[in-house]
Write a protein that holds these residues in place. Sequence first.
Motif, PDB file in Angstrom:
ATOM      1  N   ALA A 157       3.095   2.273   2.016  1.00 15.07           N
ATOM      2  CA  ALA A 157       3.220   2.907   3.335  1.00 15.07           C
ATOM      3  C   ALA A 157       4.555   3.644   3.411  1.00 15.07           C
ATOM      4  CB  ALA A 157       3.143   1.845   4.426  1.00 15.07           C
ATOM      5  N   ARG A 190      -9.885   7.759  -3.264  1.00 13.95           N
ATOM      6  CA  ARG A 190     -10.480   8.186  -1.992  1.00 13.95           C
ATOM      7  C   ARG A 190      -9.381   8.846  -1.162  1.00 13.95           C
ATOM      8  NH1 ARG A 190     -12.348   3.900   1.250  1.00 13.95           N
ATOM      9  NH2 ARG A 190     -10.953   2.495   0.118  1.00 13.95           N
ATOM     10  N   PRO A 224      -7.619   8.840   8.392  1.00 14.97           N
ATOM     11  CA  PRO A 224      -8.296   7.881   9.273  1.00 14.97           C
ATOM     12  C   PRO A 224      -7.557   7.585  10.579  1.00 14.97           C
ATOM     13  CG  PRO A 224      -7.105   6.695   7.583  1.00 14.97           C
ATOM     14  CD  PRO A 224      -6.835   8.146   7.347  1.00 14.97           C
ATOM     15  N   LEU A 231      -7.100   4.640  14.632  1.00 14.72           N
ATOM     16  CA  LEU A 231      -5.936   4.008  15.276  1.00 14.72           C
ATOM     17  C   LEU A 231      -5.691   4.651  16.630  1.00 14.72           C
ATOM     18  CD1 LEU A 231      -3.625   3.879  12.131  1.00 14.72           C
ATOM     19  CD2 LEU A 231      -4.847   1.962  13.131  1.00 14.72           C
ATOM     20  N   VAL A 267       0.813  -1.221   0.000  1.00 18.15           N
ATOM     21  CA  VAL A 267       0.000   0.000   0.000  1.00 18.15           C
ATOM     22  C   VAL A 267       0.849   1.275   0.000  1.00 18.15           C
ATOM     23  CG1 VAL A 267      -2.010  -1.133   1.070  1.00 18.15           C
ATOM     24  CG2 VAL A 267      -0.267  -0.063   2.508  1.00 18.15           C
ATOM     25  N   PHE A 281      -6.406  -3.224  14.336  1.00 12.14           N
ATOM     26  CA  PHE A 281      -6.188  -3.052  12.893  1.00 12.14           C
ATOM     27  C   PHE A 281      -5.530  -4.309  12.331  1.00 12.14           C
ATOM     28  CE2 PHE A 281      -5.491  -0.898   8.954  1.00 12.14           C
ATOM     29  CZ  PHE A 281      -4.312  -1.433   8.467  1.00 12.14           C
ATOM     30  N   ALA A 298       1.430   6.392   7.051  1.00 16.14           N
ATOM     31  CA  ALA A 298       2.682   6.009   7.702  1.00 16.14           C
ATOM     32  C   ALA A 298       2.669   4.492   7.848  1.00 16.14           C
ATOM     33  CB  ALA A 298       2.768   6.682   9.070  1.00 16.14           C
ATOM     34  N   GLY A 313      -0.733   9.705   6.491  1.00 20.70           N
ATOM     35  CA  GLY A 313       0.505  10.338   6.045  1.00 20.70           C
ATOM     36  C   GLY A 313       0.570  10.488   4.538  1.00 20.70           C
ATOM     37  N   LYS A 328      -6.771 -14.648   7.709  1.00 15.73           N
ATOM     38  CA  LYS A 328      -5.730 -15.490   7.090  1.00 15.73           C
ATOM     39  C   LYS A 328      -5.949 -16.956   7.443  1.00 15.73           C
ATOM     40  CE  LYS A 328      -2.380 -11.810   6.778  1.00 15.73           C
ATOM     41  NZ  LYS A 328      -1.313 -11.068   7.436  1.00 15.73           N
ATOM     42  N   ALA A 376      -0.780   5.001   1.466  1.00 14.46           N
ATOM     43  CA  ALA A 376      -1.935   4.761   2.351  1.00 14.46           C
ATOM     44  C   ALA A 376      -1.616   5.118   3.787  1.00 14.46           C
ATOM     45  CB  ALA A 376      -2.362   3.305   2.267  1.00 14.46           C
ATOM     46  N   ARG A 434     -14.959 -10.299   3.019  1.00 17.36           N
ATOM     47  CA  ARG A 434     -14.285  -8.984   2.995  1.00 17.36           C
ATOM     48  C   ARG A 434     -14.814  -8.151   1.830  1.00 17.36           C
ATOM     49  NH1 ARG A 434      -8.116  -8.493   3.711  1.00 17.36           N
ATOM     50  NH2 ARG A 434      -8.671  -6.609   4.837  1.00 17.36           N
ATOM     51  N   GLY A 445       1.241  14.336  10.816  1.00 20.70           N
ATOM     52  CA  GLY A 445       2.122  14.911   9.783  1.00 20.70           C
ATOM     53  C   GLY A 445       1.588  16.235   9.257  1.00 20.70           C
TER      54      GLY A 445
HETATM   55  N1  T1G Z   1       1.069   0.473   7.586  1.00 24.22           N
HETATM   56  C1  T1G Z   1       1.515  -0.800   7.561  1.00 24.22           C
HETATM   57  N2  T1G Z   1       0.862  -1.832   6.947  1.00 24.22           N
HETATM   58  C2  T1G Z   1      -0.304  -1.523   6.334  1.00 24.22           C
HETATM   59  C3  T1G Z   1      -0.834  -0.223   6.326  1.00 24.22           C
HETATM   60  C4  T1G Z   1      -0.077   0.809   6.988  1.00 24.22           C
HETATM   61  N3  T1G Z   1      -0.488   2.071   6.998  1.00 24.22           N
HETATM   62  N4  T1G Z   1      -2.011  -0.251   5.642  1.00 24.22           N
HETATM   63  C5  T1G Z   1      -2.196  -1.520   5.244  1.00 24.22           C
HETATM   64  N5  T1G Z   1      -1.180  -2.286   5.659  1.00 24.22           N
HETATM   65  C6  T1G Z   1      -0.992  -3.719   5.392  1.00 24.22           C
HETATM   66  C7  T1G Z   1      -2.087  -4.547   6.016  1.00 24.22           C
HETATM   67  O1  T1G Z   1      -1.761  -4.856   7.360  1.00 24.22           O
HETATM   68  C8  T1G Z   1      -2.070  -5.774   5.112  1.00 24.22           C
HETATM   69  O2  T1G Z   1      -0.942  -6.547   5.490  1.00 24.22           O
HETATM   70  C9  T1G Z   1      -1.767  -5.191   3.746  1.00 24.22           C
HETATM   71  O3  T1G Z   1      -1.146  -3.912   3.990  1.00 24.22           O
HETATM   72  C10 T1G Z   1      -3.008  -4.964   2.893  1.00 24.22           C
HETATM   73  O4  T1G Z   1      -3.882  -4.169   3.685  1.00 24.22           O
HETATM   74  C11 T1G Z   1       1.642  10.301  10.171  1.00 24.22           C
HETATM   75  C12 T1G Z   1       0.408   8.595  11.814  1.00 24.22           C
HETATM   76  C13 T1G Z   1      -5.185   1.107   2.392  1.00 24.22           C
HETATM   77  C14 T1G Z   1      -7.677   0.860   2.550  1.00 24.22           C
HETATM   78  O5  T1G Z   1      -4.855   3.998   8.678  1.00 24.22           O
HETATM   79  O6  T1G Z   1      -7.046   1.365   5.519  1.00 24.22           O
HETATM   80  O7  T1G Z   1      -0.420   7.789   8.544  1.00 24.22           O
HETATM   81  O8  T1G Z   1      -2.183  -8.637   6.146  1.00 24.22           O
HETATM   82  O9  T1G Z   1      -5.682  -5.929   3.842  1.00 24.22           O
HETATM   83  O10 T1G Z   1      -8.291  -4.227   2.212  1.00 24.22           O
HETATM   84  O11 T1G Z   1      -0.512  11.204  10.323  1.00 24.22           O
HETATM   85  O12 T1G Z   1      -5.022  -1.165   4.208  1.00 24.22           O
HETATM   86  O13 T1G Z   1      -1.211  -8.409   3.855  1.00 24.22           O
HETATM   87  O14 T1G Z   1       0.308  -8.633   5.847  1.00 24.22           O
HETATM   88  O15 T1G Z   1      -6.106  -3.542   4.576  1.00 24.22           O
HETATM   89  O16 T1G Z   1      -7.022  -3.416   0.144  1.00 24.22           O
HETATM   90  C15 T1G Z   1      -2.969   5.969   8.433  1.00 24.22           C
HETATM   91  C16 T1G Z   1      -4.624   1.812   6.842  1.00 24.22           C
HETATM   92  C17 T1G Z   1      -1.779   5.361   9.111  1.00 24.22           C
HETATM   93  C18 T1G Z   1      -4.707   3.281   6.416  1.00 24.22           C
HETATM   94  C19 T1G Z   1      -6.262  -1.025   1.760  1.00 24.22           C
HETATM   95  N6  T1G Z   1      -3.429   5.111   7.355  1.00 24.22           N
HETATM   96  N7  T1G Z   1      -4.827   0.903   5.738  1.00 24.22           N
HETATM   97  O17 T1G Z   1      -7.211  -1.983   2.182  1.00 24.22           O
HETATM   98  O18 T1G Z   1      -5.803  -4.096   2.129  1.00 24.22           O
HETATM   99  S1  T1G Z   1      -1.223   6.323  10.478  1.00 24.22           S
HETATM  100  C20 T1G Z   1      -4.341   4.157   7.599  1.00 24.22           C
HETATM  101  C21 T1G Z   1      -6.069   0.719   5.191  1.00 24.22           C
HETATM  102  C22 T1G Z   1      -0.612   7.735   9.725  1.00 24.22           C
HETATM  103  C23 T1G Z   1       0.198  10.048   9.871  1.00 24.22           C
HETATM  104  C24 T1G Z   1      -0.381   8.896  10.606  1.00 24.22           C
HETATM  105  C25 T1G Z   1      -6.171  -0.352   4.144  1.00 24.22           C
HETATM  106  C26 T1G Z   1      -6.314   0.180   2.715  1.00 24.22           C
HETATM  107  P1  T1G Z   1      -1.010  -8.164   5.315  1.00 24.22           P
HETATM  108  P2  T1G Z   1      -5.463  -4.477   3.639  1.00 24.22           P
HETATM  109  P3  T1G Z   1      -7.162  -3.485   1.607  1.00 24.22           P
END
Ligand code: T1G
Length: 685
Positions: free
Chosen positions: A25, A120, A124, A128, A23, A273, A63, A102, A281, A61, A461, A134
């Motif tokens: 990250a 989109r 979000p 968490l 994604v 999360f 950090a 991020g 899985k 997607a 899902r 950021g």
């Molecule tokens: N960091 C690390 N791993 C992530 C990740 C992330 N942000 N997002 C997804 N993954 C991994 C997830 O665990 C899975 O791993 C694989 O990617 C596929 O995800 C500084 C502090 C983008 C809508 O909260 O909402 O930024 O199980 O199964 O259904 O202000 O992933 O395959 O090993 O969910 O297609 C803010 C979180 C972070 C977005 C895609 N961002 N991700 O959905 O795939 S905090 C989020 C999602 C931040 C800043 C702050 C969804 C997705 P594995 P998935 P999906």
Amino acid sequence: MSSFVSVTRDGGVAVVNIDNPPVNALSFHVREPLMQALILLRDEPSVAAIVIACAGRTFVAGADITEFGKPVQQPELRPIIAVLEEIAKPTVAAIHGTALGGGLELALGCHFRVAEAGARLGLPEVKLGLPPGGGGTVRLPRLVGADKALGMIVSGTPINAAEALGAGLVDAVFDSDLTARAISFARDMAAKGGPFMPVRDRNDRLDPAGLPEFDEQAAKLAKKARGLEAPIACAQAVRNAITLPFDEALAAERKLFLKLVAGDQSRAQRHLFFAEREAAKISGKDLSRRKVARVGVIGAGTMGGGIAMAFANGGYPVTLLETSSEALERGLATIDRNYAVSVARGSLSEDAKRQRLGLFKGTTDYGDLADCDLIVEAVFEEMAVKKDVFGRLDAVAKSGAILATNTSYLDVNEIAASTSRPQDVLGLHFFSPANVMKLLEIVRAERTDADALATVVELARRIGKVPVIVGVCHGFVGNRMLAARGAESEALLLEGATPSRIDRAFTDFGWPMGPFQMGDLAGLDIGWRNRKARGQTAVIADALCEQGRFGQKTGRGFYLYENGSRVSVPDPDVEALIRAKAAENGIAPRTIGADELIERTLYPLVNEGAKILEEKIAARASDIDVVWVNGYGFPVGKGGPMFWAGLEGVDKIVARLDHWHERTGRQVFRASPLLRRMAETGSWE
Ligand code: T1G
């Protein structure tokens, strides 16, 4: 550069490509080369404009959540955005898939944002247990206004590209060829010439005069926080964007972020999360998936209708079968009414309603299920009835079709054994209302094929459900633990705690409602019927049911519901009934504190979870957390019963269970060996 960040040139436009599957990250191994690339391009005279784009299925997607709680590796995101904002040349973020957290904050560091039509965009982090960290709370209001930013950041809900264009978050939306279109957009901006104002310097959308309305909106949102700190912190950070100079507001955001990221609530929500993803899985190499093009649902009542809607909402054609045309018509009319309510609420367009209703085919003939790839029965909860249905399905369903029962309690192995194809039989335990509730317990019977499981997990899902694979036992995971949580309810009432006192202990804990409010909502007659079928009694609840007090549906249950209101009002008659039953049992009432109420309800809940792990009915403790947060409203800020047990102290839980077991002798307090081991080792393994 690096394999995660590369730079290509298209004339004077430099394209920075991020490629960090799955994604994109913003892991450290992305941030470092990204920073280097931007500094190089900032200073290179031949570069007239810069585009930031991503490979794969989505823009950044967020950090890297796996890095939280570990030592920070520089550069963090904020210095990267600061370099971006030093760049005088036009910078453009080319967004496809999702720009979240991020990722959106990185895009906000650019002068411009262009998006693909299906993209989109959102922040979000609140999901968490965090505020954006950021600069999102300080830059987003500068583009879309404080009120819009407040709603987006406190809800954490992304918006689509069209809404983002309308709100001023993106500058253009393209149907295709995103990167090429972004490059020509950047070239046009360069040709127009600057200066290009960074978002941080835009203040025209910030209006201090609007603070009273802002505060009013923030106060309403705070009421829904139910003890969660992040929504409050998010609102405060956005308010700072209005009242403080940019750098002070940015520093205040950082302070809020650092406080929450180290707190239990964010740890709990980050646990959830990953737990949700782990639960989906299935161990096993390269499991194939069976093709599912059409779904059959048997029974058009409350559950069957809701299940049929859940699949139609996910775009699947549904064949809905009932035993008579009258029952079928009633079911289809209810579905139509449900969609009409969504249209009236504005959450569904007329077109979408028509499109979804067009997916339904009604029938009373089992033969019409022959072309279905998955058939779910939601008929009366009685083994004989289920076996009859599965016998008919065995005769008509095509080879390889997955046959699913929606039973809440019954033995799925026994149902599977009544067919010639047990390898295709499993349970799909939806929670009512099935078209709304996220949790789906997927019951793996002894002979269920792994590919059938993998198929329904992926399907779940896709239709927006949160799947958890569970084993066969009475009540599987959720309802079995619910029984343990409620085992002491009557005893607590007889000993002096009123329904509202117990419910308040639950809502103070963070539950959306307490067990008695929940019983009145679901209908006390359901539990009454189950108890009678199993030869069990419940002194108070049975007495209420015998008076026809089934809860909200009859206007009276443990509480009163005046004139169809859903507000539960304590009923002196019920409290008199409880006192009378206590007197009959020679129990003198006493005041029971909140700690004891929690110990005698939630500690047995954890203990039953440990037993479920010992029996391998659930594969992971985190699976149990996913069940309870998504199916029963366990407070997300506490991470689910098993994660919360760690916060509470498992050794304390064991000691108190031993105390109550010694005092009452009741099995529900007998601490499981795994719970004792967990108290020593800190591990559920
Ligand atoms: N960091 C690390 N791993 C992530 C990740 C992330 N942000 N997002 C997804 N993954 C991994 C997830 O665990 C899975 O791993 C694989 O990617 C596929 O995800 C500084 C502090 C983008 C809508 O909260 O909402 O930024 O199980 O199964 O259904 O202000 O992933 O395959 O090993 O969910 O297609 C803010 C979180 C972070 C977005 C895609 N961002 N991700 O959905 O795939 S905090 C989020 C999602 C931040 C800043 C702050 C969804 C997705 P594995 P998935 P999906």
